[in-house]
Design an enzyme around this catalytic site. Structure first.
Site, PDB file in Angstrom:
ATOM      1  N   TYR A   1      -1.187  -3.968  -6.864  1.00 18.83           N
ATOM      2  CA  TYR A   1      -1.081  -4.505  -5.016  1.00 18.83           C
ATOM      3  C   TYR A   1      -2.470  -4.334  -4.535  1.00 18.83           C
ATOM      4  O   TYR A   1      -3.411  -3.354  -5.073  1.00 18.83           O
ATOM      5  CB  TYR A   1      -0.153  -3.618  -4.376  1.00 18.83           C
ATOM      6  CG  TYR A   1      -0.574  -4.408  -3.529  1.00 18.83           C
ATOM      7  CD1 TYR A   1       0.414  -5.387  -3.333  1.00 18.83           C
ATOM      8  CD2 TYR A   1      -0.600  -3.314  -2.520  1.00 18.83           C
ATOM      9  CE1 TYR A   1       0.513  -5.713  -1.753  1.00 18.83           C
ATOM     10  CE2 TYR A   1      -0.811  -3.797  -0.616  1.00 18.83           C
ATOM     11  CZ  TYR A   1      -0.325  -5.108  -0.509  1.00 18.83           C
ATOM     12  OH  TYR A   1       0.033  -5.726   0.795  1.00 18.83           O
TER      13      TYR A   1
ATOM     14  N   LYS B   1     -10.082  -2.349   1.267  1.00 17.37           N
ATOM     15  CA  LYS B   1      -9.306  -0.889   2.232  1.00 17.37           C
ATOM     16  C   LYS B   1     -10.570   0.125   1.806  1.00 17.37           C
ATOM     17  O   LYS B   1     -11.108   0.531   2.897  1.00 17.37           O
ATOM     18  CB  LYS B   1      -8.106  -1.041   1.926  1.00 17.37           C
ATOM     19  CG  LYS B   1      -7.207  -2.102   2.226  1.00 17.37           C
ATOM     20  CD  LYS B   1      -7.643  -2.535   3.690  1.00 17.37           C
ATOM     21  CE  LYS B   1      -6.467  -3.620   4.092  1.00 17.37           C
ATOM     22  NZ  LYS B   1      -6.713  -4.040   5.456  1.00 17.37           N
TER      23      LYS B   1
ATOM     24  N   ARG C   1       1.920 -12.561  -1.144  1.00 17.98           N
ATOM     25  CA  ARG C   1       0.819 -12.570  -0.068  1.00 17.98           C
ATOM     26  C   ARG C   1      -0.085 -13.500  -0.999  1.00 17.98           C
ATOM     27  O   ARG C   1       0.704 -13.918  -2.431  1.00 17.98           O
ATOM     28  CB  ARG C   1      -0.210 -10.664  -1.175  1.00 17.98           C
ATOM     29  CG  ARG C   1       0.138 -10.414  -0.715  1.00 17.98           C
ATOM     30  CD  ARG C   1      -0.550  -9.504   1.021  1.00 17.98           C
ATOM     31  NE  ARG C   1       0.273  -8.670   1.915  1.00 17.98           N
ATOM     32  CZ  ARG C   1      -0.026  -7.997   2.812  1.00 17.98           C
ATOM     33  NH1 ARG C   1      -1.548  -8.701   3.518  1.00 17.98           N
ATOM     34  NH2 ARG C   1      -0.226  -7.459   3.313  1.00 17.98           N
TER      35      ARG C   1
ATOM     36  N   SER D   1      -1.820  -3.551  10.275  1.00 21.31           N
ATOM     37  CA  SER D   1      -1.442  -3.736   9.129  1.00 21.31           C
ATOM     38  C   SER D   1       0.110  -4.591   9.452  1.00 21.31           C
ATOM     39  O   SER D   1       0.483  -4.086   9.842  1.00 21.31           O
ATOM     40  CB  SER D   1      -1.446  -3.333   8.349  1.00 21.31           C
ATOM     41  OG  SER D   1      -1.765  -2.716   7.592  1.00 21.31           O
TER      42      SER D   1
ATOM     43  N   ARG E   1       0.707  -1.021   0.078  1.00 22.26           N
ATOM     44  CA  ARG E   1      -0.109   0.196  -0.187  1.00 22.26           C
ATOM     45  C   ARG E   1       1.182   1.217   0.188  1.00 22.26           C
ATOM     46  O   ARG E   1       2.482   1.686   0.202  1.00 22.26           O
ATOM     47  CB  ARG E   1      -0.676  -0.124   1.089  1.00 22.26           C
ATOM     48  CG  ARG E   1      -2.261  -1.415   0.811  1.00 22.26           C
ATOM     49  CD  ARG E   1      -3.020  -1.249   2.094  1.00 22.26           C
ATOM     50  NE  ARG E   1      -2.227  -1.188   3.591  1.00 22.26           N
ATOM     51  CZ  ARG E   1      -1.762  -0.108   4.298  1.00 22.26           C
ATOM     52  NH1 ARG E   1      -1.843   1.146   4.539  1.00 22.26           N
ATOM     53  NH2 ARG E   1      -1.134  -0.964   5.237  1.00 22.26           N
TER      54      ARG E   1
ATOM     55  N   ASP F   1      -9.414  -9.971   8.773  1.00 15.05           N
ATOM     56  CA  ASP F   1      -8.755  -8.075   8.378  1.00 15.05           C
ATOM     57  C   ASP F   1     -10.045  -7.343   8.721  1.00 15.05           C
ATOM     58  O   ASP F   1     -10.217  -5.943   9.442  1.00 15.05           O
ATOM     59  CB  ASP F   1      -8.744  -7.930   7.431  1.00 15.05           C
ATOM     60  CG  ASP F   1      -7.948  -7.150   7.101  1.00 15.05           C
ATOM     61  OD1 ASP F   1      -7.428  -7.395   7.128  1.00 15.05           O
ATOM     62  OD2 ASP F   1      -7.847  -6.262   5.336  1.00 15.05           O
TER      63      ASP F   1
ATOM     64  N   CYS G   1       0.163  -6.704  12.052  1.00 20.39           N
ATOM     65  CA  CYS G   1       0.060  -7.233  13.605  1.00 20.39           C
ATOM     66  C   CYS G   1       0.439  -8.890  13.863  1.00 20.39           C
ATOM     67  O   CYS G   1       0.112  -9.017  15.069  1.00 20.39           O
ATOM     68  CB  CYS G   1       0.273  -5.722  14.350  1.00 20.39           C
ATOM     69  SG  CYS G   1       1.978  -4.682  13.846  1.00 20.39           S
TER      70      CYS G   1
ATOM     71  N   HIS H   1     -10.715  -2.098  11.516  1.00 21.74           N
ATOM     72  CA  HIS H   1      -9.718  -3.093  10.677  1.00 21.74           C
ATOM     73  C   HIS H   1      -9.435  -4.287  11.781  1.00 21.74           C
ATOM     74  O   HIS H   1      -8.277  -4.133  12.423  1.00 21.74           O
ATOM     75  CB  HIS H   1      -8.316  -2.810  10.370  1.00 21.74           C
ATOM     76  CG  HIS H   1      -7.394  -2.640   9.601  1.00 21.74           C
ATOM     77  ND1 HIS H   1      -5.966  -2.379  10.135  1.00 21.74           N
ATOM     78  CD2 HIS H   1      -7.263  -3.849   8.671  1.00 21.74           C
ATOM     79  CE1 HIS H   1      -5.104  -3.064   8.900  1.00 21.74           C
ATOM     80  NE2 HIS H   1      -6.399  -3.767   8.423  1.00 21.74           N
TER      81      HIS H   1
END
Ligand code: OXD
Ligand code: MN
Length: 583
Positions: A198, A207, A372, A250, A69, A279, A252, A227
């Site tokens: 991406y 998002k 990913r 993000s 991102r 997420d 974690c 989130h």
């Protein structure tokens, strides 16, 4: 067949602007998905993996510059700057649109425009949002089909929805990072993303719609877009499965937590975790007065790095079929994939994420650190039976997690709802590879929403306080967690992963009022003896250390938070300022 006049005229407008050679309406069917996969193998956009070992799995390699991102190029384009707030990049909607139109004009020439009608959330739920994404990337079109709900029933519903759906415009252009923009227009319910393919910048239902525009809609309509992972927790000391939401910045560990496999002794005793989402969570108060959560996504866009049979076996199994991997190593010998730390068997004949011959002896990384996988959520072996419940699940606890090597305790409970909102507002965490920029840099990331809150954060905090007032004594309890305390050698003290069940165990006992806690500056922390350390290689001393709060560091933190709060406008809620002033 689309009959909605608003949609027809928008598609016409897009055709005139972008000038595609042809249009394909994506219907979510298996036949069409197979066809798209075949086309992309012919063009080289996908590589077919070993179908015996990994049925339906493919590999994609991105542009070298397009791997995460881009927060500094992400904008909230609303009329008034104050409505975006100081935590967002703001751009005047007219200027932004003009620039985007220039950049993308004619950019679909010689390409196909994929039109993806989709829903975030099940359409038989009262809690879903419709959108249409156009894209010139077959990879993005396929990823949207995995991550959202796409199908004929959605097109039917869109026909009846007049102009009530989100316009999502994605143009790969030349993937030029200098001209990369991810722009959100909350007032016209539109997203435009140019020059990136991406996932976080291009799968626009995720998002962009479900969080940035979603949080804006939630504020207007009285719900929350967060989130947060969602999971069910079964323990032997309760008949009831407790549902928990967990906000972590993000990178974690939301996916690890949502799919946690308890360590053996806990599993044997009857502890279990059921994944609802990894997420994003949409939360609203239902008729029973409780807060309920749905996962608006239909897939997992997970980070490969760090995933192994030891750390997250369920995520690994989730990616074993019908999955698109991006930027991992290709094992030429058996046509499967590999990434660092997956196992001790790196391919002898590999191809790295840049498409070059590779093996470990070269001493370079094989997989991009933010490589990913996009996989259907239904693949998850510990999927909750409630994951498809149109109502969602009733939430008993909200966890707020940070990556703080020295400061925050392993776990602590907020004193009440507003104190929990305060804890969320002061969350700071170390940056990770999920976004472009330096990693390991401590920054304020309230509720893990710094990059995702689509409106002014003072209003966002107020919205949380208002929701708490409506919930009253039915409000979920709020807890802080920090798996990441380190010792003097910089090694993590707490083992994490499957052993985090020990912390969830304490949380569940708090929910049932089975254990007391000690009141401290940061909140209510466990008595050491209430965290089960049975069969764990960690001393009581170490546990004491990670449950403790260093007074000096805390005082520095309070000073830092005061300076952070001073950046907010006058709308910052008094309830939060008062809590801060009492330190
Ligand atoms: C994600 C992120 O990919 O938060 O989920 O960046
Ligand atoms: Mn995320």
């Amino acid at each position: 067949m689309i009959r909605n006049e608003f949609i027809k005229s928008w598609i016409q407008e897009m055709k005139e602007w972008l000038e595609p050679e042809d249009i394909i309406w994506v219907d979510g069917s298996k036949d069409q998905m197979d066809l798209l996969k075949n086309i992309s193998c012919e063009t080289g956009e996908l590589i077919k993996l070993n179908q015996d070992l990994m049925p339906g799995c493919y590999l994609h390699r991105s542009d070298e510059s397009d791997v995460a991102r881009v927060e500094d190029r992400t904008f909230i384009c609303c009329k008034e700057k104050i409505d975006a707030g100081f935590t967002n990049n703001w751009w005047n909607p007219e200027d932004a649109m003009k620039k985007l139109q220039e950049i993308a004009r004619g950019s679909y020439k010689g390409r196909i425009m994929y039109v993806v009608p989709f829903s975030m959330g099940r359409i038989d739920s009262d809690f879903h949002k419709l959108g249409i994404q156009i894209t010139d990337s077959i990879y993005v079109a396929m990823s949207m089909t995995i991550m959202t709900r796409v199908g004929k029933d959605i097109s039917k519903l869109l026909n009846k929805s007049e102009n009530n759906w989100t316009k999502c415009i994605h143009c790969s252009c030349s993937c030029n990072p200098e001209d990369r923009y991810i722009c959100h227009f909350p007032e016209s319910n539109t997203v435009v993303s140019v020059n990136s393919a991406y996932g976080g910048n291009a799968i626009l239902g995720k998002k962009c719609l479900a969080l940035r525009l979603g949080s804006y809609m939630g504020k207007k309509e009285g719900w929350l877009a967060e989130h947060m992972a969602i999971f069910g927790l079964k323990t032997p000391h309760s008949d009831e499965i407790k549902y928990i939401c967990a906000a972590l910045p993000s990178g974690c560990g939301k996916t690890d937590l949502a799919m946690l496999e308890p360590s053996k002794e806990f599993k044997d005793k009857g502890y279990e975790i059921f994944c609802v989402g990894d997420d994003i969570s949409w939360l609203k108060i239902r008729e029973d007065g409780r807060l309920w959560a749905v996962n608006p996504e239909n897939g997992v866009f997970g980070a490969c790095a760090g995933i192994s049979r030891k750390t997250n076996p369920n995520a690994l199994k989730t990616s074993e079929k019908n999955t698109i991997f991006t930027n991992v190593v290709l094992n030429k010998d058996n046509n499967t994939v590999w990434w660092e730390n997956l196992d001790d068997n790196p391919p002898e004949n590999g191809i790295d994420w840049l498409g070059e011959d590779w093996n470990v002896n070269l001493g370079t990384r094989g997989a991009q650190p933010n490589s990913r996988f996009a996989a259907p959520l239904e693949n998850c072996p510990c999927l909750s039976s409630e994951s498809q419940n149109p109502m969602g699940v009733p939430i008993s606890a909200i966890l707020l997690g940070v990556k703080r090597p020295k400061l925050m305790p392993l776990v602590c409970e907020a004193k009440d709802w507003n104190h929990g909102v305060f804890m969320g507002s002061i969350m700071s965490s170390e940056t990770t590879v999920a976004s472009v920029g330096k990693t390991g840099v401590l920054r304020h990331d309230p509720f893990g929403m710094l990059p995702f809150c689509g409106y002014n954060m003072s209003d966002y905090f107020q919205h949380w306080i208002d929701i708490g007032e409506k919930l009253g004594d039915k409000a979920p309890r709020i807890f802080g967690i920090n798996w990441f305390r380190t010792n003097e050698n910089g090694s993590y003290i707490w083992p994490g992963f499957g052993e985090n069940i020990r912390v969830l165990d304490w949380i569940s006992k708090r929910l049932e009022n089975k254990v007391d806690a000690i009141e401290t500056n940061v909140g209510l922390v466990p008595k050491e003896e209430d965290i089960n350390l049975e069969n764990l290689d960690i001393s009581r001393e170490d546990l004491k250390e990670i449950l403790s709060l260093d007074d000096n560091l805390w005082n520095q933190e309070v000073t830092e938070v005061k300076s952070f709060y001073s950046k907010f406008d006058k709308k910052l809620p008094n309830e939060l300022i008062e809590i801060l002033e009492n330190f």
